[in-house]
Every structure is written in structure tokens, then in C-alpha cells.
Design a protein around this motif. Sequence first.
Motif, PDB file in Angstrom:
ATOM      1  N   ALA A   1       0.313  -1.576  -0.126  1.00 53.67           N
ATOM      2  CA  ALA A   1       0.513  -0.038  -0.264  1.00 53.67           C
ATOM      3  C   ALA A   1       0.873   0.932  -0.099  1.00 53.67           C
ATOM      4  CB  ALA A   1      -1.066   0.211   1.036  1.00 53.67           C
ATOM      5  N   GLU A   2       0.426   2.167  -0.449  1.00 54.89           N
ATOM      6  CA  GLU A   2       1.282   3.114  -1.466  1.00 54.89           C
ATOM      7  C   GLU A   2       0.572   4.549   0.299  1.00 54.89           C
ATOM      8  OE1 GLU A   2       1.719   6.564  -4.281  1.00 54.89           O
ATOM      9  OE2 GLU A   2       2.659   5.084  -4.404  1.00 54.89           O
ATOM     10  N   MET A   3       1.303   4.546   1.415  1.00 55.04           N
ATOM     11  CA  MET A   3       1.552   5.319   2.230  1.00 55.04           C
ATOM     12  C   MET A   3       1.080   6.847   2.159  1.00 55.04           C
ATOM     13  SD  MET A   3       0.374   2.966   4.050  1.00 55.04           S
ATOM     14  CE  MET A   3      -0.483   3.683   5.872  1.00 55.04           C
ATOM     15  N   THR A   4       1.174   7.827   1.408  1.00 55.73           N
ATOM     16  CA  THR A   4       1.579   8.862   1.257  1.00 55.73           C
ATOM     17  C   THR A   4       3.332   9.366   0.678  1.00 55.73           C
ATOM     18  OG1 THR A   4       1.929  11.670   3.362  1.00 55.73           O
ATOM     19  CG2 THR A   4       3.566   9.119   3.544  1.00 55.73           C
ATOM     20  N   PHE A   5       3.018  10.815   0.381  1.00 57.99           N
ATOM     21  CA  PHE A   5       4.468  11.088  -0.634  1.00 57.99           C
ATOM     22  C   PHE A   5       5.211  12.519   0.398  1.00 57.99           C
ATOM     23  CE2 PHE A   5       1.565   9.252  -4.273  1.00 57.99           C
ATOM     24  CZ  PHE A   5       3.149   9.099  -4.951  1.00 57.99           C
ATOM     25  N   VAL A   6       6.744  12.205   0.249  1.00 57.05           N
ATOM     26  CA  VAL A   6       7.434  13.053   1.055  1.00 57.05           C
ATOM     27  C   VAL A   6       8.655  14.102   0.137  1.00 57.05           C
ATOM     28  CG1 VAL A   6       8.889  13.561   2.695  1.00 57.05           C
ATOM     29  CG2 VAL A   6       7.049  11.840   3.128  1.00 57.05           C
ATOM     30  N   PHE A   7       8.230  15.374  -0.169  1.00 55.81           N
ATOM     31  CA  PHE A   7       8.928  16.193  -1.062  1.00 55.81           C
ATOM     32  C   PHE A   7       9.860  16.781  -0.096  1.00 55.81           C
ATOM     33  CE2 PHE A   7       9.718  20.269  -3.187  1.00 55.81           C
ATOM     34  CZ  PHE A   7       9.439  20.524  -4.731  1.00 55.81           C
ATOM     35  N   LEU A   8      11.121  17.012  -0.775  1.00 53.74           N
ATOM     36  CA  LEU A   8      11.549  17.651  -0.478  1.00 53.74           C
ATOM     37  C   LEU A   8      12.495  18.643  -1.103  1.00 53.74           C
ATOM     38  CD1 LEU A   8      14.101  14.037   0.595  1.00 53.74           C
ATOM     39  CD2 LEU A   8      12.837  15.379   1.903  1.00 53.74           C
ATOM     40  N   ARG A   9      12.786  19.538  -0.718  1.00 51.48           N
ATOM     41  CA  ARG A   9      13.439  20.887  -1.248  1.00 51.48           C
ATOM     42  C   ARG A   9      14.655  21.409  -1.131  1.00 51.48           C
ATOM     43  NH1 ARG A   9      10.076  23.737   2.681  1.00 51.48           N
ATOM     44  NH2 ARG A   9      12.224  24.115   3.177  1.00 51.48           N
ATOM     45  N   THR A  10      15.202  22.033  -1.763  1.00 53.03           N
ATOM     46  CA  THR A  10      17.009  21.388  -2.118  1.00 53.03           C
ATOM     47  C   THR A  10      17.372  21.474  -0.873  1.00 53.03           C
ATOM     48  OG1 THR A  10      16.723  22.512  -3.929  1.00 53.03           O
ATOM     49  CG2 THR A  10      18.831  22.544  -2.777  1.00 53.03           C
ATOM     50  N   GLY A  11      18.498  20.580  -0.381  1.00 49.78           N
ATOM     51  CA  GLY A  11      18.895  20.865   0.789  1.00 49.78           C
ATOM     52  C   GLY A  11      18.584  20.068   1.449  1.00 49.78           C
ATOM     53  N   GLN A  12      17.609  19.236   1.300  1.00 47.72           N
ATOM     54  CA  GLN A  12      16.165  18.203   2.432  1.00 47.72           C
ATOM     55  C   GLN A  12      16.589  17.386   2.615  1.00 47.72           C
ATOM     56  OE1 GLN A  12      12.034  19.404   1.792  1.00 47.72           O
ATOM     57  NE2 GLN A  12      12.366  21.075   3.758  1.00 47.72           N
ATOM     58  N   SER A  13      16.925  16.457   3.224  1.00 52.19           N
ATOM     59  CA  SER A  13      17.027  15.112   3.756  1.00 52.19           C
ATOM     60  C   SER A  13      15.908  13.880   4.337  1.00 52.19           C
ATOM     61  CB  SER A  13      18.389  14.078   3.499  1.00 52.19           C
ATOM     62  OG  SER A  13      18.567  14.891   5.361  1.00 52.19           O
ATOM     63  N   LEU A  14      15.315  12.962   3.701  1.00 52.60           N
ATOM     64  CA  LEU A  14      14.751  12.107   4.920  1.00 52.60           C
ATOM     65  C   LEU A  14      15.502  11.321   5.435  1.00 52.60           C
ATOM     66  CD1 LEU A  14      10.971  10.547   3.208  1.00 52.60           C
ATOM     67  CD2 LEU A  14      12.289   9.668   5.228  1.00 52.60           C
ATOM     68  N   ASP A  15      15.537  10.847   6.638  1.00 50.17           N
ATOM     69  CA  ASP A  15      15.430   9.801   7.771  1.00 50.17           C
ATOM     70  C   ASP A  15      14.855   9.434   8.599  1.00 50.17           C
ATOM     71  OD1 ASP A  15      18.271  10.966   6.875  1.00 50.17           O
ATOM     72  OD2 ASP A  15      17.944  13.284   7.470  1.00 50.17           O
ATOM     73  N   GLY A  16      15.429   8.293   9.219  1.00 48.77           N
ATOM     74  CA  GLY A  16      15.236   7.420  10.262  1.00 48.77           C
ATOM     75  C   GLY A  16      13.712   6.696  10.077  1.00 48.77           C
ATOM     76  N   LEU A  17      13.252   6.587   8.398  1.00 51.26           N
ATOM     77  CA  LEU A  17      12.004   5.774   8.716  1.00 51.26           C
ATOM     78  C   LEU A  17      11.707   4.147   9.537  1.00 51.26           C
ATOM     79  CD1 LEU A  17       9.665   6.246   6.215  1.00 51.26           C
ATOM     80  CD2 LEU A  17      10.731   3.769   4.774  1.00 51.26           C
ATOM     81  N   THR A  18      11.065   4.843  10.237  1.00 49.62           N
ATOM     82  CA  THR A  18      10.812   3.337  11.724  1.00 49.62           C
ATOM     83  C   THR A  18       9.348   3.466  11.487  1.00 49.62           C
ATOM     84  OG1 THR A  18      12.589   4.449  12.817  1.00 49.62           O
ATOM     85  CG2 THR A  18      11.096   3.730  13.663  1.00 49.62           C
ATOM     86  N   MET A  19       8.766   2.194  11.863  1.00 47.53           N
ATOM     87  CA  MET A  19       7.949   1.900  12.203  1.00 47.53           C
ATOM     88  C   MET A  19       7.312   0.669  13.451  1.00 47.53           C
ATOM     89  SD  MET A  19       5.157  -0.890   9.635  1.00 47.53           S
ATOM     90  CE  MET A  19       4.089  -1.032  10.135  1.00 47.53           C
ATOM     91  N   ALA A  20       6.044   1.387  14.169  1.00 47.38           N
ATOM     92  CA  ALA A  20       5.778   1.242  15.478  1.00 47.38           C
ATOM     93  C   ALA A  20       3.801   0.197  15.011  1.00 47.38           C
ATOM     94  CB  ALA A  20       5.898   1.852  16.494  1.00 47.38           C
ATOM     95  N   LEU A  21       3.900   0.000  16.273  1.00 45.69           N
ATOM     96  CA  LEU A  21       2.589  -0.887  16.407  1.00 45.69           C
ATOM     97  C   LEU A  21       1.842  -0.580  17.670  1.00 45.69           C
ATOM     98  CD1 LEU A  21       3.218  -4.523  14.428  1.00 45.69           C
ATOM     99  CD2 LEU A  21       2.218  -2.323  13.634  1.00 45.69           C
ATOM    100  N   ASP A  22       0.249  -0.549  17.959  1.00 46.25           N
ATOM    101  CA  ASP A  22       0.218  -1.416  18.710  1.00 46.25           C
ATOM    102  C   ASP A  22      -0.830  -1.724  18.624  1.00 46.25           C
ATOM    103  OD1 ASP A  22      -2.263   0.290  18.160  1.00 46.25           O
ATOM    104  OD2 ASP A  22      -1.815   1.908  18.793  1.00 46.25           O
TER     105      ASP A  22
END
Length: 390
Positions: free
Chosen positions: A134-155
Amino acid sequence: GAGDVLHLTWLDDGEDESALKYIRLDFSGRPLIDPVTVSLPGEPVELARLVLSQKGMVEIFWSGRSGIFHTTLDEAGENVRPSTLLIPGGGSPSVQDDRQGKLHLTWLEAETSRNQSVHYAVFDPEQGVLNRPAEMTFVFLRTGQSLDGLTMALDDEYGYIFWSVTDRRDNVSRTEYVTFPLEDASNAVRSELRLGGVDFIRDPYFLDGQRSKAFVAVSGTVSELGPGTQIALAIFRQGQFIGHQVITASRDASLKPAVLADATAELHLAWIDTVEFNRYRVLYASTTDQAKQASNVLTLWDVADVVVGSAMSLTLVVLFVPLILAWSLVPLLVVLVNYLLTGDEKLASARSWVVFAVAIVLLIVGLMTRPPGYSETWSRFGLPILLVVV
């Protein structure tokens, strides 16, 4: 793992490329098996995640140039399922196991150089099958930005996927997440993680397994504690944020939190504090009574820290009293003479306002000049030496 066994993966840098290795250790750190190479030749490893199945198998998900690979090892380190490409084009995997033995997997796919999509699927370790992603969402990154620490948790009923976006140009960061019912991943809600009093939140780290509450440790700054980076623990239940606690009060940067729970549901948190360039301290906190007793003991250092800090503050006040008196002596004499001659106690007349204005001007002039008794030698040498002695 079970029986006080430690499962360890690491990157072994070779001459041409790095290889992902796995080993089992006993509680004292002695190897129980020889190191096993997990990755494939020609696939430089980006990230690896390890989880133990309910049948004691070691499930390793790792990302390389071609995508996300999956490997299953038994207790002896033998390949039950050799590394196989599971998700072409995927990266940054994160995995959680639930009570039924299913593995919940999330990962990133690069749509463009600046657009990353977050995906989720359930993996059956017995069959080695990934259900429909399933495609959950999009993350758009501007110049100089980075996406880090993709993490999952459950209850018990909900899944949570966290990530942080760091803007190195503006030196800021934020953490976002999606929540979704485990029975219907298409009903996802995206939010920004906001913790009262905590800014620049980043480095989310999950608590392993499925429990009634989901716990995520993060780094961030707390204005009340100064510029240092602190560690906070955020708590979720049934898809809702229910609270947080700031764990540290560090003067330096507290980073890379890792949180675990034991068989009695006590929490154990570890992190690093920066000491100087390329030097760190590893610190630990826990909810156990033993850890609380050890951490809350009043030491001689605690007493000395408070006493010396109070003494320094008092000393600075005492040292500046003569200067304050010297600067304000002439303005006070002007006000006193006016009172003795006129008896005016309030600024009720134009003459009183004029005297008050003259006193203020004299005070400003005094502050901009050397006070009476000023000594160049005392200012440059005497006062610093006195402060050092104190």
C-alpha cells in the motif's frame, strides 16, 4: 533473543565494497557461530533490519543498489532462504513483528530526485510472501533537505510510520508520521509530531514488537534546558498521541536513542552524548527500580556542582556591587539634593522631571566612561585571577 543470545549485524568494509555480516553472541559477547555473509556481491548495502520470527528464525531485510532483499537464517546461521530481491527499487526498510508472527514492513521508493513515496505491506515469514503493498504517502524534499529515520511502530490495533526531514540549509528538522488501522492500511492519516516544549524533532526510533501502546524515542531541543539536544519518548495508543516525556537534561547533544522492553514490560533506553569531535559517551536509563535507585543516588559531585555554581553566582554579584555604586553615586546625589531642597517625593512638577532627566543622563555618561578607581591592571589581570581562584 531467547536464552540471552545476542544477534548482531554489521557492515564489513572490504577493498571493493562493504558486505553485510551476521553473528550470534552469548551474553558475555563470545561468538556462538562463525560470521555469516548475508549480502550479495555487487550490491553495496545501504541499511539492514533484523527481526526474530516466532519460530526462532532470523529474518533480515537489507537494502542495496537494486532494492530491498530478504534473508532467513536458522539458529546455526545457515541459509534457510538465501538473499532474494523482495522489493525492486525499495530502500530504507523498517520492520516490526506482531503477536500473530506476521512481519509489518515499511520502506521508501524514489519517485523523482525530490519525491519519496512511503509504502507498507505485511510479510508472511513462513511462506516468504509479501502481500500487496500500500502506498501510504508522499514526501517532497526541497533543495538541502533529506529524509531520515524511517521507522515503524505497532499497538494493538494501529500501525505508525515515522520519518524525519532535516533541512541542512536552515539547520532545522521535523518529524512526521502516518497512522492507520492494521485491518485497513488505506485509511491512513498523516500528521506532524508535536511535543510541547520540544523543537527540531528528529531521529525517531521504535520499540520492538506489538503492545497496547506504541513507544517512539526521538531527539530534539528543549528551550528550558538550553541549546543541547535532548531525548524524548512519545507514547501512542489506538492511533492517537497520548503524551511524552523528556528523558535527558544534557548540556551536550544527546543523539541516536534506542529503546527496548523486557519480559516484565520495563523500558530500557540507551543513547550517546557528544563529548568532543569523534568522542561519545554511551548513557542508559530505565524504568526498573534498580536503575532508578542507582541513578537517583545523591553523589558528592551533585553537591559540589550546586555549591560551586551558587558560590560563583554570588561572587559575580559581590564583585559588581562596587562598580554599580561608583556609576550611580553622582546621579543619586543629584536626586537626594533635589529632595532636601524641595521636598518633592513624586514626579509631580516640571522641575522634578528635569532633575530626573539630568540624573538619567549622568548615569548614561557614567556607564560610557571609566568608573572612579578604574585600574587597567586590575581589569586585565586582577579580576580574572580572582575569578579563577574562586
